[in-house]
Every structure is written in C-alpha cells, then in structure tokens.
Scaffold this active site. Structure first.
Site, PDB file in Angstrom:
ATOM      1  N   CYS A 182      37.402  30.665  38.943  1.00  0.00           N
ATOM      2  CA  CYS A 182      37.071  30.006  37.685  1.00  0.00           C
ATOM      3  C   CYS A 182      35.581  30.163  37.415  1.00  0.00           C
ATOM      4  O   CYS A 182      34.744  29.789  38.240  1.00  0.00           O
ATOM      5  CB  CYS A 182      37.444  28.530  37.775  1.00  0.00           C
ATOM      6  SG  CYS A 182      37.293  27.636  36.220  1.00  0.00           S
TER       7      CYS A 182
ATOM      8  N   CYS B  38      48.345  33.061  38.666  1.00  0.00           N
ATOM      9  CA  CYS B  38      47.737  34.396  38.729  1.00  0.00           C
ATOM     10  C   CYS B  38      47.928  35.044  40.103  1.00  0.00           C
ATOM     11  O   CYS B  38      47.859  36.275  40.227  1.00  0.00           O
ATOM     12  CB  CYS B  38      46.237  34.305  38.443  1.00  0.00           C
ATOM     13  SG  CYS B  38      45.814  33.965  36.738  1.00  0.00           S
TER      14      CYS B  38
END
Length: 204
Positions: free
Chosen positions: A107, A185
């Site tokens: 992130c 993901c």
C-alpha cells in the site's frame, strides 16, 4: 492453507487486511510493534510476530515459511521526512528473496499518481518515501502489486469497488474494501506489476 504475513497489521487498514486474510482462509502472521494492539478476537486467530521493519532479523524470521506478503507501512499523522517505509520495504524484499517468497502487495499513496507540483507541499517528505518504496518494488524481480488508495474511510465494507491501473478512479475507499483487495491481489495475476487505483463506487 496458504500463509501470509501482514506488515503493519495493527493499523486501521492492517486490521481489516488481517480480517480479510482470515476470511479468505489464509494462515496469518501479524507483524506488529505492540501485540497488545491486536484485538482479542484476532489475536486468538493469528500468529503475532513482534518487531520493527528496520530490524532485518525479525523481518527475516517473519517472512520465512510464508507464501505471500502484504506491506501496510505508515507514519500515522507524522508528515516529517522519513526513510522508515522504504528501508523497511528493503528489508522485507531481501527476506522474501532469501526465502523464495514471490508474491507481495504493498500500500502506497494515491499522490504517487500525480505530478509533484499537484501535491500539497506538506506531503512531499511522505511522498518521497513512498516513491522510494515503489522503486524498491520495481527493482525487486518479485511478483508485486502496488495499491495506491485515496482517502481511506471507516465506512463499512461496501463490496463495490472500482480498480484502475495508473490512475486514481475516485476520492475515497473503505478500509474494509481496501484490506480485502490487498489480500485478493495475492491470488490473482491481473494486477501484477501494476499501480492500482481503487475507490468505492458512488452510492446511487
């Protein structure tokens, strides 16, 4: 059952990511500075690894035996210059290479999509460390996904998200939906080597 280590597991998004990983039937190691910050309902379901991402030894121990890694490093509200996130990412990547762990989602910040002149100057130091994180990922030869969220809200999981590559598609995303995407993901190839923008679909 696949194993994942979540770096930054006690942050707002980190807790949501940990919850999502458990729901997706991962065996979770939560890498934390303070295990007391793990809610009781999570601490009984995960393996807590206490450490600092700047300590390569504890990072190495956390990565060993894992199938995938999630990186959710932050500075809370501290916008002062830092290298903690990028240096921590270097340690994580080195440990992944050592132990043959290939898949990682990380992130960053949606500011990475913008020209620097379009970013408020007070965010420059933070942006620069995120840029260094991204360069570490790109040079790693790992199977990486970079997720660049906009404003992260405390809204409950909406389930409907928009994902775009190379741009930020909207102004906000629920921490629950972001956490779920970070984990999803790890088992999908469609976002590999991409800068993923994410947002919740507008409510009709």
């Amino acid at each position: 059952m696949k194993k994942v280590v979540v770096f930054g597991a006690t942050g707002n998004t980190g807790l949501c990511c940990t919850q999502a990983a458990l729901k997706l039937e991962y065996e979770v190691t939560a890498f934390v500075r303070d295990p007391a910050r793990l809610p009781e309902e999570l601490s009984s379901q995960v393996t807590a690894k206490t450490g600092d991402v700047l300590d390569s030894k504890t990072v190495d121990e956390a990565v060993q035996g894992q199938d995938a890694v999630v990186i959710l490093l932050g500075t809370r509200n501290d916008l002062s210059p830092t290298t903690v996130m990028s240096e921590g990412t270097k340690n994580i990547v080195a440990a992944m290479k050592k132990h043959g762990v290939k898949r990682v989602s990380a992130c960053l910040s949606a500011f990475n999509f913008r020209e620097k002149s379009a970013v408020p100057e007070r965010f420059y130091p933070l942006l620069e460390d995120h840029e260094r994180m991204l360069e570490v990922l790109k040079a790693s030869n790992l199977e990486w996904v970079a997720v660049l969220p906009p404003h992260i809200t405390d809204d409950e999981k909406a389930g409907d998200v928009i994902i775009e590559h190379g741009i930020s598609p909207g102004p906000r995303v629920s921490k629950h939906d972001l956490g779920h995407f970070m984990v999803s993901c790890l088992s999908s190839d469609e976002n590999l080597y991409k800068l993923c923008g994410i947002c919740n679909k507008p409510q009709s």
